[in-house]
Design a protein around this motif. Sequence first.
Motif, PDB file in Angstrom:
ATOM      1  N   LEU A   1     -13.309  -5.976   4.462  1.00  0.00           N
ATOM      2  CA  LEU A   1     -14.389  -5.606   5.385  1.00  0.00           C
ATOM      3  C   LEU A   1     -13.840  -5.418   6.798  1.00  0.00           C
ATOM      4  N   VAL A   2     -14.190  -4.279   7.430  1.00  0.00           N
ATOM      5  CA  VAL A   2     -13.744  -3.985   8.794  1.00  0.00           C
ATOM      6  C   VAL A   2     -14.971  -3.690   9.659  1.00  0.00           C
ATOM      7  N   HIS A   3     -15.094  -4.443  10.738  1.00  0.00           N
ATOM      8  CA  HIS A   3     -16.255  -4.377  11.633  1.00  0.00           C
ATOM      9  C   HIS A   3     -16.191  -3.181  12.596  1.00  0.00           C
ATOM     10  N   GLY A   4     -17.254  -3.040  13.377  1.00  0.00           N
ATOM     11  CA  GLY A   4     -17.346  -1.979  14.380  1.00  0.00           C
ATOM     12  C   GLY A   4     -16.796  -2.413  15.733  1.00  0.00           C
TER      13      GLY A   4
ATOM     14  N   GLY B   1     -15.321   0.703  12.137  1.00  0.00           N
ATOM     15  CA  GLY B   1     -14.514   0.310  10.989  1.00  0.00           C
ATOM     16  C   GLY B   1     -14.327   1.444   9.998  1.00  0.00           C
ATOM     17  N   SER B   2     -15.313   2.339   9.914  1.00  0.00           N
ATOM     18  CA  SER B   2     -15.179   3.523   9.060  1.00  0.00           C
ATOM     19  C   SER B   2     -14.080   4.431   9.576  1.00  0.00           C
TER      20      SER B   2
ATOM     21  N   VAL C   1      -7.913  -1.954  -3.557  1.00  0.00           N
ATOM     22  CA  VAL C   1      -8.842  -2.502  -2.562  1.00  0.00           C
ATOM     23  C   VAL C   1     -10.084  -1.629  -2.455  1.00  0.00           C
ATOM     24  N   THR C   2     -11.234  -2.285  -2.403  1.00  0.00           N
ATOM     25  CA  THR C   2     -12.461  -1.602  -2.003  1.00  0.00           C
ATOM     26  C   THR C   2     -12.572  -1.794  -0.501  1.00  0.00           C
ATOM     27  N   ALA C   3     -12.415  -0.700   0.228  1.00  0.00           N
ATOM     28  CA  ALA C   3     -12.431  -0.715   1.691  1.00  0.00           C
ATOM     29  C   ALA C   3     -13.864  -0.499   2.166  1.00  0.00           C
ATOM     30  N   VAL C   4     -14.311  -1.363   3.068  1.00  0.00           N
ATOM     31  CA  VAL C   4     -15.655  -1.234   3.637  1.00  0.00           C
ATOM     32  C   VAL C   4     -15.511  -1.175   5.144  1.00  0.00           C
TER      33      VAL C   4
ATOM     34  N   ALA D   1     -16.327   2.468   1.193  1.00  0.00           N
ATOM     35  CA  ALA D   1     -17.755   2.443   1.519  1.00  0.00           C
ATOM     36  C   ALA D   1     -17.884   2.589   3.028  1.00  0.00           C
ATOM     37  N   VAL D   2     -18.597   3.598   3.449  1.00  0.00           N
ATOM     38  CA  VAL D   2     -18.824   3.885   4.867  1.00  0.00           C
ATOM     39  C   VAL D   2     -20.239   3.441   5.201  1.00  0.00           C
ATOM     40  N   VAL D   3     -20.359   2.529   6.164  1.00  0.00           N
ATOM     41  CA  VAL D   3     -21.656   1.963   6.519  1.00  0.00           C
ATOM     42  C   VAL D   3     -22.027   2.389   7.939  1.00  0.00           C
ATOM     43  N   SER D   4     -23.146   3.068   8.076  1.00  0.00           N
ATOM     44  CA  SER D   4     -23.714   3.440   9.383  1.00  0.00           C
ATOM     45  C   SER D   4     -22.746   4.207  10.264  1.00  0.00           C
ATOM     46  N   GLN D   5     -22.103   5.220   9.697  1.00  0.00           N
ATOM     47  CA  GLN D   5     -21.222   6.053  10.508  1.00  0.00           C
ATOM     48  C   GLN D   5     -21.148   7.445   9.911  1.00  0.00           C
ATOM     49  N   GLY D   6     -21.588   8.425  10.692  1.00  0.00           N
ATOM     50  CA  GLY D   6     -21.429   9.806  10.280  1.00  0.00           C
ATOM     51  C   GLY D   6     -20.013  10.264  10.581  1.00  0.00           C
ATOM     52  N   PRO D   7     -19.668  11.470  10.206  1.00  0.00           N
ATOM     53  CA  PRO D   7     -18.315  11.961  10.453  1.00  0.00           C
ATOM     54  C   PRO D   7     -18.012  12.217  11.925  1.00  0.00           C
ATOM     55  N   ALA D   8     -19.037  12.231  12.775  1.00  0.00           N
ATOM     56  CA  ALA D   8     -18.809  12.414  14.212  1.00  0.00           C
ATOM     57  C   ALA D   8     -19.990  11.821  14.970  1.00  0.00           C
ATOM     58  N   ASP D   9     -19.718  11.254  16.137  1.00  0.00           N
ATOM     59  CA  ASP D   9     -20.796  10.725  16.967  1.00  0.00           C
ATOM     60  C   ASP D   9     -21.471  11.823  17.781  1.00  0.00           C
TER      61      ASP D   9
END
Length: 170
Positions: A45-48, A116-117, A108-111, A136-144
């Motif tokens: 798990l990798v945070h924002g 973090g994405s 590894v399942t990368a989250v 697994a990409v959580v709450s992040q589109g390909p660009a802000d």
Amino acid sequence: LDVRVGRIGRRAAQRFEEVVRVDAEGFGQHSVWREVLLNGPVVLLVHGVCMTSAFFAHNIDALSQSHRVIAVDLRSHGDSPTSATGNTVAQYARDLHDLMVGLDLQDVTAVGWSMGSFVWWDHLRQFGTDRVSRLAVVSQGPADLTRPDWPHGIADPDVLSEYVDAMQSD
């Protein structure tokens, strides 16, 4: 490194052993990770940005029932030491690679949540999928920001520049 256990759910805390290792690349000198030691598939798990592994506290409880769960505090975040250098997405990705090599993690399942994405995407760019089998990409589109192929951002670069100018002059 002086590291504290905390900010995780009660059930996981009973099984949660804080692990701080310094591998050959010195990952532990820059970043801290917490690990529920359980045999099973690995979830990393990798945070924002400006967050910590504590963001995943409730996820750690649930995931640790059937997985080996590792949650990092990226360098200069959370309980990791402040680092004057290397505070870039590319370096965070290299730090993750060093961690996976140091712990000999495979499949590894990368989250990644938010930034973090981006860290995981950069990791895949630099190192490929040798150690990562799922993302697994959580709450992040390909660009802000919006752009011709992505209309879902907060603003296009020119409008964002106007916002920044307005905030700085107000």
